[in-house]
Design a protein around this motif. Structure first.
Motif, PDB file in Angstrom:
ATOM      1  N   LYS A   1      -5.273  -6.112   5.383  1.00  0.00           N
ATOM      2  CA  LYS A   1      -4.055  -5.505   5.884  1.00  0.00           C
ATOM      3  C   LYS A   1      -3.219  -6.554   6.600  1.00  0.00           C
ATOM      4  O   LYS A   1      -3.742  -7.498   7.196  1.00  0.00           O
ATOM      5  CB  LYS A   1      -4.377  -4.362   6.854  1.00  0.00           C
TER       6      LYS A   1
ATOM      7  N   GLY B   1      -5.851   4.900  -2.651  1.00  0.00           N
ATOM      8  CA  GLY B   1      -5.969   4.033  -1.491  1.00  0.00           C
ATOM      9  C   GLY B   1      -6.324   2.617  -1.898  1.00  0.00           C
ATOM     10  O   GLY B   1      -6.749   2.357  -3.030  1.00  0.00           O
ATOM     11  N   GLU B   2      -6.125   1.697  -0.982  1.00  0.00           N
ATOM     12  CA  GLU B   2      -6.496   0.298  -1.188  1.00  0.00           C
ATOM     13  C   GLU B   2      -7.804   0.000  -0.442  1.00  0.00           C
ATOM     14  O   GLU B   2      -8.090   0.607   0.597  1.00  0.00           O
ATOM     15  CB  GLU B   2      -5.394  -0.628  -0.679  1.00  0.00           C
TER      16      GLU B   2
ATOM     17  N   GLU C   1      -7.700  -0.313   3.207  1.00  0.00           N
ATOM     18  CA  GLU C   1      -7.572   0.907   3.998  1.00  0.00           C
ATOM     19  C   GLU C   1      -8.925   1.580   4.242  1.00  0.00           C
ATOM     20  O   GLU C   1      -9.022   2.500   5.053  1.00  0.00           O
ATOM     21  CB  GLU C   1      -6.632   1.883   3.288  1.00  0.00           C
TER      22      GLU C   1
ATOM     23  N   CYS D   1     -13.304   1.472   8.275  1.00  0.00           N
ATOM     24  CA  CYS D   1     -14.397   2.426   8.514  1.00  0.00           C
ATOM     25  C   CYS D   1     -15.726   1.676   8.663  1.00  0.00           C
ATOM     26  O   CYS D   1     -16.527   1.972   9.558  1.00  0.00           O
ATOM     27  CB  CYS D   1     -14.490   3.431   7.369  1.00  0.00           C
TER      28      CYS D   1
ATOM     29  N   PRO E   1     -12.389   8.279   4.176  1.00  0.00           N
ATOM     30  CA  PRO E   1     -11.065   7.746   3.825  1.00  0.00           C
ATOM     31  C   PRO E   1     -10.711   8.182   2.403  1.00  0.00           C
ATOM     32  O   PRO E   1     -11.052   7.515   1.431  1.00  0.00           O
ATOM     33  CB  PRO E   1     -11.265   6.232   3.926  1.00  0.00           C
TER      34      PRO E   1
ATOM     35  N   ILE F   1      -9.926   5.075  -4.712  1.00  0.00           N
ATOM     36  CA  ILE F   1      -9.580   3.750  -4.204  1.00  0.00           C
ATOM     37  C   ILE F   1      -9.392   2.812  -5.393  1.00  0.00           C
ATOM     38  O   ILE F   1     -10.183   2.826  -6.341  1.00  0.00           O
ATOM     39  CB  ILE F   1     -10.678   3.206  -3.257  1.00  0.00           C
TER      40      ILE F   1
ATOM     41  N   MET G   1       0.854  -1.174   0.000  1.00  0.00           N
ATOM     42  CA  MET G   1       0.000   0.000   0.000  1.00  0.00           C
ATOM     43  C   MET G   1       0.895   1.230   0.000  1.00  0.00           C
ATOM     44  O   MET G   1       1.165   1.826   1.038  1.00  0.00           O
ATOM     45  CB  MET G   1      -0.956  -0.024   1.198  1.00  0.00           C
ATOM     46  N   ASP G   2       1.420   1.572  -1.172  1.00  0.00           N
ATOM     47  CA  ASP G   2       2.332   2.698  -1.296  1.00  0.00           C
ATOM     48  C   ASP G   2       1.957   3.507  -2.522  1.00  0.00           C
ATOM     49  O   ASP G   2       0.855   3.372  -3.054  1.00  0.00           O
ATOM     50  CB  ASP G   2       3.778   2.217  -1.347  1.00  0.00           C
TER      51      ASP G   2
END
Length: 291
Positions: A34, A256-257, A260, A264, A283, A229, A6-7
């Protein structure tokens, strides 16, 4: 476990020719979990049943897996992406949870009733409803949005939420919750996604109004408004060169992934958020929106 980092690594240019897209054809595939797990040892949803629409891939898959790890059984509703849905099912079962796959069009009220009926017949209850299914079809001008596209976008993105709540509500009790997927476009707009953005704005208003309507029943209603995302909807929507730069315009400079975003939904589905209703979590990679 999916090892994709996740970069801010750029995704290679790619496109898909159908909506809402296929996760197994993406390069790289979105991250649905994750590592290390955020949920290990926490069975906050033990014995509960969750319905997740659009659960075959992307945010929906990540939510289904997070719920399963928290102890819930999951009903995965999806259109026709069978290979992706079966992978989601395997991931849920690897967490020790039960899963039910229900394909079909959530834009049809009869199918939404079928999802609920199958959930009750299989698991006996509905404790969490996640309205996540969505499509988007960019157009350069408002005049290019056909009546057919307009109806398709609204039926899938917002009408389905009405249909599913109507079908599920008689089976939901005090302590149950509803979580709707909105979007950052509801707040900042999108000139090429006028109809999509309009449905997402409607979802925010629907969430706020429904939360008030159901407060006395003890049923909480919240929403999540993701920013950019990495999901199958992206290569299924945008040209390859735009996909390669997707997400680089937010403060964090990356997309985002799904993994991530899933926390939520998990937070809003548990007693940890027992005093939160009618709200929206964001997010979105650092974009500041008023909502």
């Amino acid at each position: 476990m999916e090892p994709t980092p996740m970069d801010d690594t750029q995704r290679p240019p790619q496109e898909q020719d159908q909506q809402p897209g296929l996760q197994h054809e993406m390069d790289p595939e979105p991250v649905s979990e994750k590592s290390p797990s955020l949920y290990s040892g926490e069975q906050k949803l033990s014995g509960k049943t969750a319905i997740v629409t659009g659960g075959d891939s992307g945010i929906g898959r990540a939510v289904a897996v997070a719920f399963a790890e928290a102890g819930a059984h999951v009903v995965v509703a999806y259109l026709d992406e069978q290979e992706d849905a079966e992978k989601t099912a395997r991931m849920v079962e690897e967490k020790g949870a039960k899963v039910l796959l229900v394909p079909g069009d959530v834009g049809e009220p009869e199918h939404c009733s079928k999802i609920v009926d199958k959930a009750i017949m299989t698991f006996g209850s509905i404790d969490v409803l996640v309205n996540n299914a969505g499509v988007q079809y960019p157009q350069e001008n408002i005049g290019d949005i056909s009546p057919e596209q307009l109806l398709k976008t609204f039926r899938t993105n917002i009408f389905s939420q009405f249909y599913l709540v109507q079908a599920a509500l008689p089976h939901m009790k005090k302590g149950s919750c509803i979580i709707n997927t909105a979007s950052v476009t509801a707040y900042k707009g999108s000139p090429q996604l006028l109809d999509y953005s309009a449905t997402k704005g409607a979802i925010v208003s629907f969430t706020r109004s429904l939360s008030i309507a159901l407060a006395e029943k003890g049923i909480r209603v919240n929403a999540v408004a993701p920013g950019p995302i990495w999901t199958p909807l992206i290569p299924a929507t945008f040209p390859a060169e735009k996909v390669a730069k997707f997400g680089h315009d937010v403060p964090m400079k990356r997309a985002g992934e799904p993994a991530e975003v899933a926390p939520c939904y998990l937070f809003l589905s548990t007693d940890a958020s027992s005093y939160i209703s009618g709200q929206v979590l964001h997010p979105n990679g650092g974009e500041v929106v008023n909502g």
